[in-house]
Design a protein around this motif. Sequence first.
Motif, PDB file in Angstrom:
ATOM      1  N   ARG A 149      -2.528  -1.033  -5.057  1.00  0.00           N
ATOM      2  CA  ARG A 149      -3.577  -0.961  -4.044  1.00  0.00           C
ATOM      3  C   ARG A 149      -4.483  -2.190  -4.105  1.00  0.00           C
ATOM      4  NH1 ARG A 149      -2.368   4.346  -4.454  1.00  0.00           N
ATOM      5  NH2 ARG A 149      -3.310   4.730  -6.467  1.00  0.00           N
ATOM      6  N   ASP A 156      -2.793   1.950  -8.680  1.00  0.00           N
ATOM      7  CA  ASP A 156      -4.060   1.253  -8.458  1.00  0.00           C
ATOM      8  C   ASP A 156      -3.859  -0.260  -8.433  1.00  0.00           C
ATOM      9  OD1 ASP A 156      -5.409   3.649  -8.282  1.00  0.00           O
ATOM     10  OD2 ASP A 156      -6.139   3.586 -10.358  1.00  0.00           O
ATOM     11  N   ALA A 170       2.360   2.015  -3.316  1.00  0.00           N
ATOM     12  CA  ALA A 170       1.405   2.500  -4.317  1.00  0.00           C
ATOM     13  C   ALA A 170       1.541   4.004  -4.515  1.00  0.00           C
ATOM     14  CB  ALA A 170      -0.020   2.138  -3.906  1.00  0.00           C
ATOM     15  N   LYS A 171       1.790   4.736  -3.444  1.00  0.00           N
ATOM     16  CA  LYS A 171       1.949   6.188  -3.544  1.00  0.00           C
ATOM     17  C   LYS A 171       3.177   6.548  -4.389  1.00  0.00           C
ATOM     18  CE  LYS A 171      -0.167   6.505   0.944  1.00  0.00           C
ATOM     19  NZ  LYS A 171       0.128   6.437   2.358  1.00  0.00           N
ATOM     20  N   ASP A 185      -4.992  -4.870  -1.125  1.00  0.00           N
ATOM     21  CA  ASP A 185      -6.306  -5.279  -0.622  1.00  0.00           C
ATOM     22  C   ASP A 185      -6.452  -6.798  -0.617  1.00  0.00           C
ATOM     23  OD1 ASP A 185      -7.029  -2.645  -0.225  1.00  0.00           O
ATOM     24  OD2 ASP A 185      -8.212  -2.495  -2.084  1.00  0.00           O
ATOM     25  N   GLU A 218       0.838  -1.207   0.000  1.00  0.00           N
ATOM     26  CA  GLU A 218       0.000   0.000   0.000  1.00  0.00           C
ATOM     27  C   GLU A 218       0.869   1.252   0.000  1.00  0.00           C
ATOM     28  OE1 GLU A 218      -3.268   2.384  -0.157  1.00  0.00           O
ATOM     29  OE2 GLU A 218      -3.388   0.200  -0.165  1.00  0.00           O
TER      30      GLU A 218
END
Length: 106
Positions: free
Chosen positions: A46, A43, A30-31, A50, A27
Amino acid sequence: MTKAKSAATQGKERTGNAIENLSKMIEDSAKTLDSNVGEKYGDYARSAADAVSSFAEKLNGKEIDDMVEDARGFVRKSPAVAIGAAAVVGFLVSRLIKSGMDDRDA
């Protein structure tokens, strides 16, 4: 048997925590992907985070006895896949042990 079950429960908890930490790392990456490569790839990361987090939740929510029964059912349904998976795991464990012994010798 209770010692084995206790050890398995501790291992399951550690594994669940490690998987959850992996989800957080994905996560966080992802940034970076958003800014360096594009939001589309962020995305993807992310979504992967998840999925990994969901797996960790399922693992943490199951009891050891349920997991053993699930494994038995899987072996009954797909014995060839189970044998293949066992062979791969055995190979990986042997490589880990061998690398640990090599490190000790050095």
